[in-house]
Design an enzyme around this catalytic site. Structure first.
Site, PDB file in Angstrom:
ATOM      1  N   GLY A  42      26.128   4.160  66.674  1.00 38.13           N
ATOM      2  CA  GLY A  42      25.942   5.102  65.561  1.00 38.13           C
ATOM      3  C   GLY A  42      24.499   5.523  65.331  1.00 38.13           C
ATOM      4  CE  LYS A  53      11.722   1.943  61.731  1.00 37.76           C
ATOM      5  NZ  LYS A  53      12.683   2.599  60.820  1.00 37.76           N
ATOM      6  N   GLY A 277      16.987  13.593  53.241  1.00 37.28           N
ATOM      7  CA  GLY A 277      18.083  12.675  52.913  1.00 37.28           C
ATOM      8  C   GLY A 277      19.277  12.855  53.825  1.00 37.28           C
ATOM      9  CG  HIS A 459      -4.505 -21.737  53.575  1.00 34.67           C
ATOM     10  ND1 HIS A 459      -4.736 -20.573  52.869  1.00 34.67           N
ATOM     11  CD2 HIS A 459      -5.702 -22.152  54.076  1.00 34.67           C
ATOM     12  CE1 HIS A 459      -6.039 -20.295  52.940  1.00 34.67           C
ATOM     13  NE2 HIS A 459      -6.641 -21.227  53.666  1.00 34.67           N
TER      14      HIS A 459
END
Ligand SMILES: Cc1cc2nc3c(=O)[nH]c(=O)nc-3n(C[C@H](O)[C@H](O)[C@H](O)COP(=O)(O)OP(=O)(O)OC[C@H]3O[C@@H](n4cnc5c(N)ncnc54)[C@H](O)[C@@H]3O)c2cc1C
Length: 476
Positions: A42, A53, A277, A459
């Site tokens: 799809g 990407k 959209g 960290h």
């Protein structure tokens, strides 16, 4: 399950939603078929997430290697950085083929029947499939509809696929126009402006609403504008819409004021990407055969269990997932909904928790969020009688971001003042799309900033940006 049907489950549409549902169904022993009329995988695999990407990865590398100032700050110098547009396009295309093959093979390997053709509901627990060899009807205990969506092209805009195009053609990177107009500043428009500017194109971004990136939290959008738009070769036109676009050389764009509809100016550009959209692909699905009407925007009405509704009532054995129901038009939301639909077919009584599904724009740096925006949280607070609070932390205070010399970024946590429950988290900065998942898990588990502030983070990592935001919340 019952053998009175050809299949326990028939899925219409083999996008990521249908694929996710099929894999989950066969895991539970359901005899499953999936019907696909066009490309396996799809939108996401062929025209969406995957090729975009791949283009962002390659173009992002070009941007990074051409940023002499940044490299120099790390003590690095590189010579002239060149790229080959066609080779970048090939990288995206090859990735599409690989993922499409992997997806198809995974279905075959697990015993899902793949039927190539157009699927339609043909009455209760029946599906008709039109193939090259004609039409046949198959029966299924349950049917999941997953027909996806297609780009929305507003009236007045003519798309020729060459000079005026949508993301369907954009992901092929067939050209690098010197000056390209991008209509829309949502995540698709933003990602393409990232790609085009990294590869040396000039962009004019046209947004009809009165702010850029209207879907994003305002604090995030403001900083993102300062980093992703202002310093780049991007001109913006806000509150203005493209009334008419005529393909050609040049492409002619007639701009008008979105409020007053008064003509403003005419642009003549080399190309235009229409990123306004997407709309559901819900025509000709045979829904009338079971008395289902689409909603006003042509989405398939569903509840949070993914059951299809007719006049607000559940239609037995019919489910709809993915972009076609309009709940959250994202790939992982589609497959998440598919899993919930299958669980409900199996009688597990599941619902989709939209608040905990993250979203991201893969710009450089990235934008991500989960849960409510500050405005939506305020509205919820008003309705339910609680106050909200926010806490922010900045990448410029994070050792890992500083080591990378990429310290533009912010994390914002929105939470209930009374219980501390996290309602939304918004991040702009390096690797934001990966960082959001810690927040997503917190929202899914309705955790409080008090609890989260006591988790120990490694960290130095970028994840300490969120740690800091949680700690600031309990200190305030
Ligand atoms: C440029 C771009 C970038 C994107 N990037 C991201 C991203 O980074 N992350 C993200 O989460 N989302 C992203 N998306 C959105 C994502 O692609 C969609 O949300 C996702 O593909 C929806 O999946 P779906 O299964 O609902 O539908 P689709 O992927 O659209 O698949 C539906 C399938 O059904 C088939 N079909 C339709 N009707 C029938 C029928 N009657 N019979 C048989 N077959 C039929 C279609 O041919 C299609 O293959 C992006 C979209 C675009 C356009």
């Amino acid at each position: 399950m019952s053998s009175e049907f050809d299949y326990d489950l028939v899925i219409i549409g083999a996008g990521v939603g249908g694929h996710g549902a099929a894999l989950h169904a066969v895991n539970y022993g359901l005899k499953t078929a999936i019907i696909e009329a066009a490309d396996m995988g799809g939108t996401c695999v062929n025209r969406g997430c995957i090729p975009s990407k791949a283009l962002l990865a390659a173009s992002g590398r070009v941007r990074e290697l051409r940023n002499a100032h940044h490299l120099k700050s790390l003590g690095i110098q590189v010579g002239n950085v060149e790229f080959d547009r066609q080779a970048i396009a090939n990288h995206a295309d090859n990735l599409v083929s690989k993922i499409q093959g992997d997806l198809t093979n995974s279905l075959k390997r697990l015993g899902v029947d793949i039927i190539r053709g157009w699927g339609k509901v043909a009455g209760t627990q029946k599906v008709s499939v039109t193939t090259d060899n004609g039409e046949k009807t198959i029966t299924a205990q349950d049917i999941i509809l997953c027909p996806g969506s297609v780009p929305f092209v507003p009236p007045g805009i003519e798309v020729d696929g060459k000079t005026v195009f949508t993301s369907d053609q954009g992901v092929k990177l067939e050209s690098l126009p010197q000056w390209i107009a991008i209509i829309g500043s949502g995540y698709i428009g933003l990602e393409f402006s990232d790609i085009y500017t990294a590869l040396g194109c000039e962009v004019t971004m046209i947004e009809a609403l009165d702010v850029l990136m209207p879907g994003f939290d305002r604090d995030i959008a403001k900083l993102a504008e300062r980093v992703l738009i202002a310093p780049r070769d991007i001109e913006t036109k806000v509150g203005i819409y493209a009334k008419r676009i005529i393909p050609g050389s040049p492409v002619v764009i007639e701009l008008a004021d979105f409020q007053t509809k008064e003509d403003i100016e005419v642009l003549e550009v080399d190309a235009c990407l229409v990123a306004t959209g997407r709309i559901p692909a819900t025509k000709n699905l045979g829904l009338d055969s079971v008395g289902v009407e689409l909603d006003k925007r042509n989405f398939i009405p569903v509840n949070d269990s993914m059951a299809v509704l007719s006049d607000g009532e559940v239609v037995p054995h019919l489910w709809a997932i993915g972009d076609a129901n309009g709940k959250m038009m994202l790939a992982h939301a589609a497959s998440g909904q598919g899993i919930v639909a299958v669980d409900n077919i199996l009688g597990k009584g599941k619902k989709v928790d939209y608040r905990s599904i993250p979203a991201a724009a893969f710009t450089h740096p990235e934008v991500s969020y989960v849960g409510l925006t500050e405005t939506a949280a305020q509205e919820l607070g008003l309705a339910e009688g609680f106050e909200i609070a926010t806490s922010k932390s900045y990448f410029k205070g994070n050792s890992k971001a500083l080591a990378e010399n990429e310290a533009d970024g912010i994390a914002k946590v929105i939470y209930r003042q009374d219980t501390g429950e996290v309602l939304g988290v918004h991040i702009f900065g390096l690797h934001a799309s990966d960082l959001i998942h810690e927040a997503s898990a917190a929202v899914a588990n309705r955790q409080s900033v008090q609890k989260l502030a006591h988790l120990v983070h490694a960290h130095p990592t970028l994840s300490e940006v969120l740690d800091e935001a949680y700690k600031r919340a309990i200190a305030s």
